[in-house]
Design a protein around this motif. Structure first.
Motif, mmCIF file in Angstrom:
data_model
loop_
_atom_site.group_PDB
_atom_site.id
_atom_site.type_symbol
_atom_site.label_atom_id
_atom_site.label_comp_id
_atom_site.label_asym_id
_atom_site.label_seq_id
_atom_site.Cartn_x
_atom_site.Cartn_y
_atom_site.Cartn_z
ATOM 1 N N ASP A 220 1.367 -12.490 -5.878
ATOM 2 C CA ASP A 220 2.485 -13.341 -6.303
ATOM 3 C C ASP A 220 3.722 -13.125 -5.430
ATOM 4 O OD1 ASP A 220 0.911 -14.355 -8.374
ATOM 5 O OD2 ASP A 220 1.558 -12.779 -9.755
ATOM 6 N N GLY A 221 3.509 -12.962 -4.126
ATOM 7 C CA GLY A 221 4.612 -12.817 -3.197
ATOM 8 C C GLY A 221 5.208 -11.418 -3.105
ATOM 9 N N LEU A 222 4.729 -10.493 -3.926
ATOM 10 C CA LEU A 222 5.232 -9.120 -3.914
ATOM 11 C C LEU A 222 4.292 -8.235 -3.104
ATOM 12 C CD1 LEU A 222 7.303 -7.024 -5.085
ATOM 13 C CD2 LEU A 222 5.656 -6.644 -6.931
ATOM 14 N N LYS A 223 4.844 -7.536 -2.105
ATOM 15 C CA LYS A 223 4.036 -6.668 -1.262
ATOM 16 C C LYS A 223 4.146 -5.221 -1.730
ATOM 17 C CE LYS A 223 4.261 -9.320 3.064
ATOM 18 N NZ LYS A 223 4.730 -9.282 4.470
ATOM 19 N N ARG A 224 3.039 -4.504 -1.626
ATOM 20 C CA ARG A 224 3.006 -3.086 -1.940
ATOM 21 C C ARG A 224 2.188 -2.350 -0.869
ATOM 22 N NH1 ARG A 224 4.116 -2.734 -7.694
ATOM 23 N NH2 ARG A 224 6.332 -3.227 -7.730
ATOM 24 N N PHE A 225 2.421 -1.054 -0.784
ATOM 25 C CA PHE A 225 1.687 -0.187 0.143
ATOM 26 C C PHE A 225 0.877 0.784 -0.702
ATOM 27 C CE2 PHE A 225 1.333 3.779 2.575
ATOM 28 C CZ PHE A 225 0.876 3.333 3.801
ATOM 29 N N VAL A 226 -0.432 0.857 -0.465
ATOM 30 C CA VAL A 226 -1.322 1.705 -1.249
ATOM 31 C C VAL A 226 -1.921 2.779 -0.351
ATOM 32 C CG1 VAL A 226 -3.373 1.785 -2.710
ATOM 33 C CG2 VAL A 226 -1.883 -0.233 -2.768
ATOM 34 N N LYS A 227 -1.721 4.038 -0.730
ATOM 35 C CA LYS A 227 -2.316 5.168 0.004
ATOM 36 C C LYS A 227 -3.450 5.715 -0.861
ATOM 37 C CE LYS A 227 0.334 8.178 2.155
ATOM 38 N NZ LYS A 227 1.208 9.364 2.466
ATOM 39 N N TYR A 228 -4.620 5.869 -0.255
ATOM 40 C CA TYR A 228 -5.817 6.217 -1.043
ATOM 41 C C TYR A 228 -6.598 7.359 -0.396
ATOM 42 C CZ TYR A 228 -10.455 5.743 -3.138
ATOM 43 O OH TYR A 228 -11.648 5.990 -3.771
ATOM 44 N N ALA A 229 -7.062 8.277 -1.215
ATOM 45 C CA ALA A 229 -7.960 9.351 -0.782
ATOM 46 C C ALA A 229 -9.247 9.283 -1.593
ATOM 47 C CB ALA A 229 -7.296 10.716 -0.962
#
Length: 294
Positions: A50-59
């Motif tokens: 919905d136009g909102l950006k996020r950064f996801v860090k995954y292990a």
């Protein structure tokens, strides 16, 4: 030719050592980029919904450049959530949430539209220093006022680090994101910061030797606020000078700031500023005199 499996998420593809389920990620939003070149055991993504950006860090996945065990990467990522909460600051990327998934652990941050100043995967040295599209090269071409403003953001954050009794372990130019459009700086990847003081239990600690103090190579040495001071001085030479060539001829910001940076990187820690706060106060006095306070 390698035979590693390719993972495709929307329009983004990358390789891992073995297949891994990322259905949980696609439920968070549409993946628009991936950062899979780290040697930390983490793989990171840009997602949008919905136009909102996020950064996801995954292990939890077996990344190509990581030689350790996924469970160790998961444990490290879990343990660093308190760091982002304790050190929350306008110049630090903002942690939104964190959670377990079936085979791993994820941290979700607000997206910051900045470029990493040590993009080793796309501009490995010497291209980092001489390619016109390299973020570091472009940063070094900015007016001195912009670079000093960026450094001030870094120093202000590390005054906050110091007040919360932490040491900046593994802070280097790869931890700096710069938004060239808005001339804003944020810090990322503080995952290895530790409570101070502590005793060097490794010999060579984690980090880039370009920015590390002598005590970060010495088993049994005390790592404390004067270690932070060295780190800040070394970063100043990286962004305003010749990095490891700390001669005045390579320095862009005048004699008085040069002398402050030189004192910060004294080999004998007793000769440095006692705290980052003391260092930054001396730095700001010079800026005020030159009408360059930001």
């Amino acid at each position: 030719m390698n035979h590693f499996p390719t993972i495709t998420l929307g329009k983004v593809s990358f390789q891992l050592k073995e297949l891994h389920d990322f259905e949980w990620l696609t439920r968070l939003g549409q993946v628009f980029c991936v950062f899979d070149e780290q040697d930390s055991g983490n793989v990171s993504f840009g997602i949008e919904i919905d136009g909102l950006k996020r950064f996801v860090k995954y292990a939890g996945a077996k990344t190509l450049r990581y030689s350790g065990y996924p469970e160790d990467a998961i444990a490290r990522l879990k343990s660093c959530t308190s760091l982002y909460e304790d050190l929350n600051h306008p110049h630090l990327v903002n942690l939104v949430e964190y959670f377990e998934v079936e085979k791993g652990y994820a941290l979700v941050f607000d997206w910051f539209d900045g470029e990493c100043l040590h993009p080793h995967w796309s501009f490995p040295p010497p291209q980092k220093y001489n390619h016109p599209e390299s973020p570091f090269y472009r940063f070094k071409k900015l007016p001195i006022e912009y670079r000093i403003k960026s450094l001030n953001s870094i120093f202000e954050f590390h005054v906050n680090v110091e007040k919360n009794n932490y040491v900046a372990v593994d802070f280097y130019d790869g931890s700096i994101l710069y938004d060239f459009k808005n001339n804003m700086t944020k810090i990322c990847d503080i995952d290895l910061y530790m409570k101070r003081p502590f005793i060097n239990f490794m010999g060579r600690l984690w980090g880039s030797s370009r920015f590390m103090s002598p005590e970060e190579f010495m088993l049994g040495a005390v790592i404390d606020e004067r270690t932070n001071v060295f780190n800040m001085g070394a970063i100043a030479f990286g962004l305003l000078g010749g990095e490891l060539d700390r001669s005045f001829i390579k320095w862009d910001a005048g004699q008085e700031l040069y002398e402050i940076a030189v004192k910060a990187v004294e080999e004998d820690k007793r000769c440095r500023y006692s705290t980052v706060e003391e260092f930054y106060k001396a730095w700001k006095v010079v800026l005020l005199k030159a009408n360059l306070d930001f």
